[in-house]
Design an enzyme around this catalytic site. Structure first.
Site, mmCIF file in Angstrom:
data_model
loop_
_atom_site.group_PDB
_atom_site.id
_atom_site.type_symbol
_atom_site.label_atom_id
_atom_site.label_comp_id
_atom_site.label_asym_id
_atom_site.label_seq_id
_atom_site.Cartn_x
_atom_site.Cartn_y
_atom_site.Cartn_z
ATOM 1 N N HIS A 113 -33.801 -35.783 -8.793
ATOM 2 C CA HIS A 113 -33.586 -36.705 -9.135
ATOM 3 C C HIS A 113 -34.393 -38.391 -7.842
ATOM 4 O O HIS A 113 -34.684 -39.190 -8.304
ATOM 5 C CB HIS A 113 -32.828 -37.907 -10.327
ATOM 6 C CG HIS A 113 -33.049 -37.228 -11.517
ATOM 7 N ND1 HIS A 113 -33.412 -37.513 -12.618
ATOM 8 C CD2 HIS A 113 -32.249 -35.566 -11.625
ATOM 9 C CE1 HIS A 113 -33.432 -36.343 -13.961
ATOM 10 N NE2 HIS A 113 -32.373 -35.390 -12.946
ATOM 11 N N LYS A 135 -32.764 -53.433 -14.582
ATOM 12 C CA LYS A 135 -32.538 -51.792 -13.547
ATOM 13 C C LYS A 135 -31.128 -51.760 -12.432
ATOM 14 O O LYS A 135 -29.968 -53.117 -12.361
ATOM 15 C CB LYS A 135 -33.469 -51.778 -12.804
ATOM 16 C CG LYS A 135 -34.182 -52.967 -11.992
ATOM 17 C CD LYS A 135 -35.095 -52.410 -11.370
ATOM 18 C CE LYS A 135 -36.466 -51.700 -12.194
ATOM 19 N NZ LYS A 135 -36.871 -50.736 -12.429
ATOM 20 N N ARG A 136 -30.373 -50.707 -12.591
ATOM 21 C CA ARG A 136 -29.293 -51.139 -11.508
ATOM 22 C C ARG A 136 -29.757 -51.672 -10.166
ATOM 23 O O ARG A 136 -30.878 -51.418 -9.745
ATOM 24 C CB ARG A 136 -29.215 -49.809 -10.961
ATOM 25 C CG ARG A 136 -28.973 -48.598 -11.653
ATOM 26 C CD ARG A 136 -26.908 -49.091 -12.587
ATOM 27 N NE ARG A 136 -26.060 -49.444 -11.534
ATOM 28 C CZ ARG A 136 -25.491 -48.787 -10.954
ATOM 29 N NH1 ARG A 136 -25.285 -47.698 -11.447
ATOM 30 N NH2 ARG A 136 -24.312 -48.907 -10.672
ATOM 31 N N THR A 162 -37.883 -45.298 -15.811
ATOM 32 C CA THR A 162 -38.350 -45.061 -17.184
ATOM 33 C C THR A 162 -38.406 -46.334 -18.093
ATOM 34 O O THR A 162 -38.802 -46.598 -18.801
ATOM 35 C CB THR A 162 -37.544 -43.689 -17.455
ATOM 36 O OG1 THR A 162 -36.160 -44.167 -16.943
ATOM 37 C CG2 THR A 162 -37.463 -43.046 -16.920
ATOM 38 N N LYS A 170 -34.917 -51.038 -4.480
ATOM 39 C CA LYS A 170 -35.631 -51.705 -5.948
ATOM 40 C C LYS A 170 -35.833 -52.995 -5.766
ATOM 41 O O LYS A 170 -37.173 -53.352 -7.127
ATOM 42 C CB LYS A 170 -34.674 -51.560 -7.302
ATOM 43 C CG LYS A 170 -34.430 -49.707 -7.636
ATOM 44 C CD LYS A 170 -33.693 -49.838 -8.788
ATOM 45 C CE LYS A 170 -32.879 -48.431 -9.480
ATOM 46 N NZ LYS A 170 -33.655 -47.713 -10.350
ATOM 47 N N LYS A 181 -40.955 -48.124 -20.448
ATOM 48 C CA LYS A 181 -39.597 -49.062 -22.062
ATOM 49 C C LYS A 181 -40.979 -49.966 -22.292
ATOM 50 O O LYS A 181 -41.152 -50.437 -23.437
ATOM 51 C CB LYS A 181 -38.614 -48.613 -22.021
ATOM 52 C CG LYS A 181 -37.925 -47.301 -21.928
ATOM 53 C CD LYS A 181 -35.821 -47.514 -21.397
ATOM 54 C CE LYS A 181 -35.510 -46.702 -21.132
ATOM 55 N NZ LYS A 181 -34.700 -46.345 -20.342
HETATM 56 C C1 26W Z 1 -23.428 -38.792 -5.825
HETATM 57 C C2 26W Z 1 -23.489 -39.827 -6.796
HETATM 58 C C3 26W Z 1 -25.499 -39.943 -7.538
HETATM 59 C C4 26W Z 1 -25.104 -40.555 -8.883
HETATM 60 C C5 26W Z 1 -26.588 -40.716 -9.610
HETATM 61 C C6 26W Z 1 -26.370 -39.726 -6.699
HETATM 62 C C7 26W Z 1 -27.009 -40.014 -7.520
HETATM 63 C C8 26W Z 1 -27.643 -40.205 -8.814
HETATM 64 C C9 26W Z 1 -28.975 -40.253 -9.760
HETATM 65 C C10 26W Z 1 -29.558 -39.858 -8.765
HETATM 66 C C11 26W Z 1 -29.030 -42.207 -9.610
HETATM 67 C C12 26W Z 1 -30.508 -41.773 -10.923
HETATM 68 O O1 26W Z 1 -30.319 -42.500 -12.170
HETATM 69 N N1 26W Z 1 -31.668 -41.490 -10.936
HETATM 70 C C13 26W Z 1 -32.601 -41.763 -11.463
HETATM 71 O O2 26W Z 1 -33.502 -40.776 -12.099
HETATM 72 C C14 26W Z 1 -34.176 -41.049 -13.167
HETATM 73 C C15 26W Z 1 -34.856 -40.042 -14.057
HETATM 74 O O3 26W Z 1 -35.393 -38.949 -13.624
HETATM 75 C C16 26W Z 1 -35.872 -42.100 -12.227
HETATM 76 O O4 26W Z 1 -36.834 -42.199 -13.154
HETATM 77 C C17 26W Z 1 -35.452 -43.041 -11.706
HETATM 78 O O5 26W Z 1 -36.700 -42.783 -10.116
HETATM 79 C C18 26W Z 1 -33.952 -42.561 -10.359
HETATM 80 O O6 26W Z 1 -33.643 -43.804 -9.654
#
Ligand code: 26W
Length: 809
Positions: free
Chosen positions: A355, A543-544, A651, A549, A655
């Protein structure tokens, strides 16, 4: 109970009385919510059992989606919609003088996720069940979800989110299905005449107790399962002698340490932190999930040889990657299989989604933490690494550098992404551009070795929650226009294009947007006290909060617009309302400064009479699924402005599109595919392309300071960060200033600024022509069908999981 209003009302009153010992008149909203929830859960029990029986008896292949995060939001209304009883329920309750929406408001959001990755998992569960696919979720039942955000004096304050305080009407505790998970200890070899076995001793025993949540398909009889694991002390392991001795505090320590495993969700989206507890969480749910899958498999199937033909396990990012060595352990140590066969089964069972390409988010665990926690698992990972490196040596003899770069264990660390690629049969990115970047750059070496493993699965969102539930008026209008087939086949939204030149239809579309905007304006007034005008452009970024971003780009544009308006209050701009919502990871200082910045700016602008309400800025606190459902249907403009190459997919962008907002965005993530759908005329593109960004990173030719010196607007804004910021205080935002200039603007905010402003001016002009804007909005909706997660899930089922629909009768 759902056959008529009369029987519903009877059942509801009975339920209230039996559950709470109260008559309806004395019951509170929360009582009524609980009674209704319990009714629904009982109502679906038969189908839940039938679904499971059917899967087991016919030995159907089943898929398990392993994820640290499931960002479910509220379930009551979407369950009612999927069951097809929402209207009946609403009308019956109304006859009892009860408003369904008030009961729905009682439900806490299940916020068991950070952002996109967690919400994607929730959308996937909805699509799996709705497509009659045998696919379940496996995760952690966190006692506390993602923190609740309060804004105090403009700053983010985090409060614990105890979402279970009133209980959870959807879950069933299955203590009969609990399993043991072992941490720490030592591993001893035993030689049984040449046959080695491994004995794990002196470990800490943790009891994993599953809580099952039904996942209800849309108007079919499928009810799949989301199994969330909770950590409890293993009483059988308790030495009750110690309870009476002076050592009893050890028992308390043990209890504390066990319970902390499923206590809270780590709020560390996109920043990897090597926290021991997080690694324990990962192994905890993976081990529990696998043990329960293997146990139920063995009840009906002859041999584990066919495991991968009957079970698919998907890992959502690397967080559950220990599923690979854990499955190896179970097959070898508990089932007596040899390495080769166990490896064949493991690789063919497991598939992996990446991701992110942000290197700071990639998980790498120090061996010093990893090995003592899981001594046997570490041995297996070590062996996987040995064999992998050996194979690399055969393919690239002498190329030490490459082998070192690709190793699973190297530099004192276990590289989780490498383990995921080597130990699975499929690796996918989440949008075309993201998958291309993985293949050509981030995972180039791996792609060279395993080209057949790599594939793309562009993300999607469930149109049932994000359109039918969140925007019922729009859903109704669409059905009036093209019939209801789009509901089960969202690709048919394309038929809306036939109305692109239908003025009456566009007028209705406009009217619905205005209603949604008026409703959001009410909410904004209630939550912030700020008056916003539904006639203004609602320009939304939710968004976060993260540097890539680029909320800061949006802010600098607002500051510039504000400056221009103050200089010339009669400037002919369309009135705009900029709406933000974002949580920052608690340790992410820069992100927290941006929240303070937005709130400070909002304060200044919203109180300034000179600009005649042409500009408003709103920050809505505690952004979460249920708030998103209220904001998104009311948006005119969707801000998707990440630095190209950084957002894997996004995503939220989908929406907004599905709700008729027009996107201002970079060619990043799924924006690229949205652009393929709607073309230049229905989207406002700006900024560097991913190739240009990557070229700058390689050639080092970008100079943020040159742009700073060459653009008076940028200088004006940035100097306010270190200056008195419109009188709000000196040097409040020094850190933001330095992030842009001292570190050479890693995310190209300054570089993209001019082109962003131009895109914003094009929006200003386009919005003036109401009919033209409505047409853009319509085309966005019409082209959004491909972004339904139903399309995504069909692709996963066909290409990765080899999963067939199973109709429940
Ligand atoms: C290790 C800590 C940690 C926690 C969460 C590292 C990374 C994450 C995720 C990768 C964060 C996340 O939510 N990524 C998002 O995933 C979405 C679903 O595929 C994508 O649409 C977003 O672009 C992506 O940032």
């Amino acid at each position: 109970m759902f056959s008529s209003k009369e029987s519903f009302k009877r059942a509801f009153i009975d339920k209230l009385e039996s559950m709470l010992g109260k008559p309806v008149e004395e019951a509170s909203d929360i009582d009524k919510y609980k009674a209704l929830g319990a009714m629904i859960r009982e109502y679906i029990n038969k189908n839940w059992i039938a679904t499971n029986t059917r899967y087991v008896e016919n030995q159907e292949k089943q898929m398990y989606y392993f994820s640290m995060e499931f960002l479910l939001g509220k379930l009551l209304e979407s369950n009612l919609i999927n069951l097809g009883v929402r209207d009946l329920c609403e009308e019956s309750l109304c006859e009892l003088g009860i408003e369904l929406s008030r009961l729905e408001a009682q439900e806490p959001d299940a916020g068991l996720g950070n952002g996109g990755l967690g919400r994607l998992a929730a959308c996937f569960l909805d699509s799996l069940a709705s497509l009659s696919l045998p696919g379940h979720g496996c995760g952690i039942r966190y006692k506390y979800g993602l923190f609740e955000q309060k804004i105090v004096d403009g700053y983010q304050v985090e409060l614990p989110e105890y979402w279970l305080k009133e209980g959870n009407v959807w879950e069933i505790r299955r203590s009969d299905l609990a399993v043991e998970v072992r941490f720490g200890g030592e591993v001893r070899f035993e030689d049984h005449g040449g046959h080695w076995t491994f004995v794990h001793e002196k470990y800490e025993s943790v009891l994993a107790v599953p809580y099952d949540v039904p996942v209800i398909g849309y108007r079919n009889k499928t009810v799949n399962t989301l199994r969330l694991w909770s950590a409890e002390p293993n009483i059988r392991d308790f030495d009750f002698q110690t309870l009476n001795s002076r050592d009893y505090h050890k028992v308390l320590d043990y209890k504390r340490s066990v319970e902390s495993i499923s206590e809270f969700l780590y709020p560390d989206d996109s920043f990897y932190e090597g926290k021991v507890l997080r690694l324990k969480q990962q192994y905890f749910f993976v081990s529990a999930g696998l043990q329960s899958i293997v146990r139920s498999y063995k009840k009906t199937q002859q041999s584990l040889r066919n495991f991968h033909h009957k079970v698919a396990i998907h890992i959502n990012d690397t967080h559950p990657v220990l599923a690979i060595p854990e499955l190896m352990r179970i097959l070898m140590d508990e089932e007596g299989m040899g390495w080769e066969e166990a490896w064949h089964i493991t690789v063919n069972t497991i598939s992996y989604t990446n991701h992110t390409t942000l290197s700071e988010a990639l998980e790498k665990w120090s061996i010093d933490i990893f090995q003592p926690l899981f001594p046997r698992i570490y041995m297996i990972v070590h062996e996987i690494n040995e064999r992998f490196c050996h194979a690399l040596w055969e393919k690239y003899p002498g190329d030490w550098k490459r082998i070192h770069q690709m190793a699973i264990v190297a530099d004192g660390q276990v590289k989780m992404a490498h383990l995921a690629v080597v130990g699975s049969h499929s690796v996918n990115g989440v949008a075309k551009i993201h998958t291309d970047i993985l293949k050509q750059r981030e995972m180039k070496h791996f792609y060279e070795v395993y080209p057949y493993k790599f594939n793309n699965k562009t993300n999607g969102i469930t149109h049932r929650r994000w359109l039918i539930k969140a925007n019922p008026a729009l859903a109704g209008l669409i059905t009036e226009a093209i019939g209801d087939k789009w509901v089960t086949d969202p690709s048919r939204l394309i038929e809306l294009r036939g109305f692109a030149d239908d003025a009456a239809f566009k007028q209705q579309l406009y009217a619905i947007k205005q209603q949604n905007k008026a409703r959001l304006a009410d909410l904004v007034r209630e939550k912030t006290g700020t008056e916003i005008d539904p006639q203004s452009i609602f320009d939304v970024q939710v968004k976060r909060l993260h540097a890539y971003k680029r909320q800061i780009l949006n802010v600098i544009h607002i500051m510039d617009l504000y400056d221009r308006l103050r200089a010339n209050p009669d400037l002919a701009v369309m009135p705009r309302t900029f709406i933000f919502g974002a949580k920052a990871a608690p340790g992410y200082q820069l992100a927290k400064s941006v929240i303070k910045l937005i709130n400070t700016l909002a304060d200044v602008i919203n109180r300034d009479p000179v600009i005649q309400n042409k500009l408003k800025v709103v920050f809505l606190e505690n952004y979460r699924v249920s708030l998103a459902e209220k904001i998104i249907p009311a948006a005119d403009v969707s801000e998707q402005i990440s630095t190209a190459s950084k957002e894997a997919s996004g995503t939220g962008n989908m929406k907004f599109m599905m709700n008729g907002a027009v996107t201002i965005g970079t060619l990043d993530g799924a924006n690229v595919e949205m652009h393929e759908e709607v073309g230049d005329d229905n989207m406002f593109l700006f900024g560097l392309t991913a190739d240009e960004v990557i070229a700058y990173y390689t050639n080092g030719k970008y100079r943020a300071k040159d742009i700073y010196h060459g653009d008076i607007r940028i200088r004006g804004a940035l100097q306010k960060f270190t200056g008195d910021f419109f009188g709000a205080g000196y040097g409040l935002f020094n850190d933001i200033y330095y992030s842009l200039l001292s570190t050479n603007d890693e995310f190209f905010v300054l570089k993209d600024f001019a082109s962003y402003v131009q895109a914003q001016q094009r929006i200003d002009a386009a919005f003036r022509d109401r009919e033209c804007w409505s047409k853009m909005s319509l085309i966005n909706i019409a082209q959004s069908g491909v972004f339904s997660s139903d399309r995504t899930i069909v692709e996963y089922a066909d290409d990765i999981w080899e999963l067939d629909p199973v109709k429940i009768e």
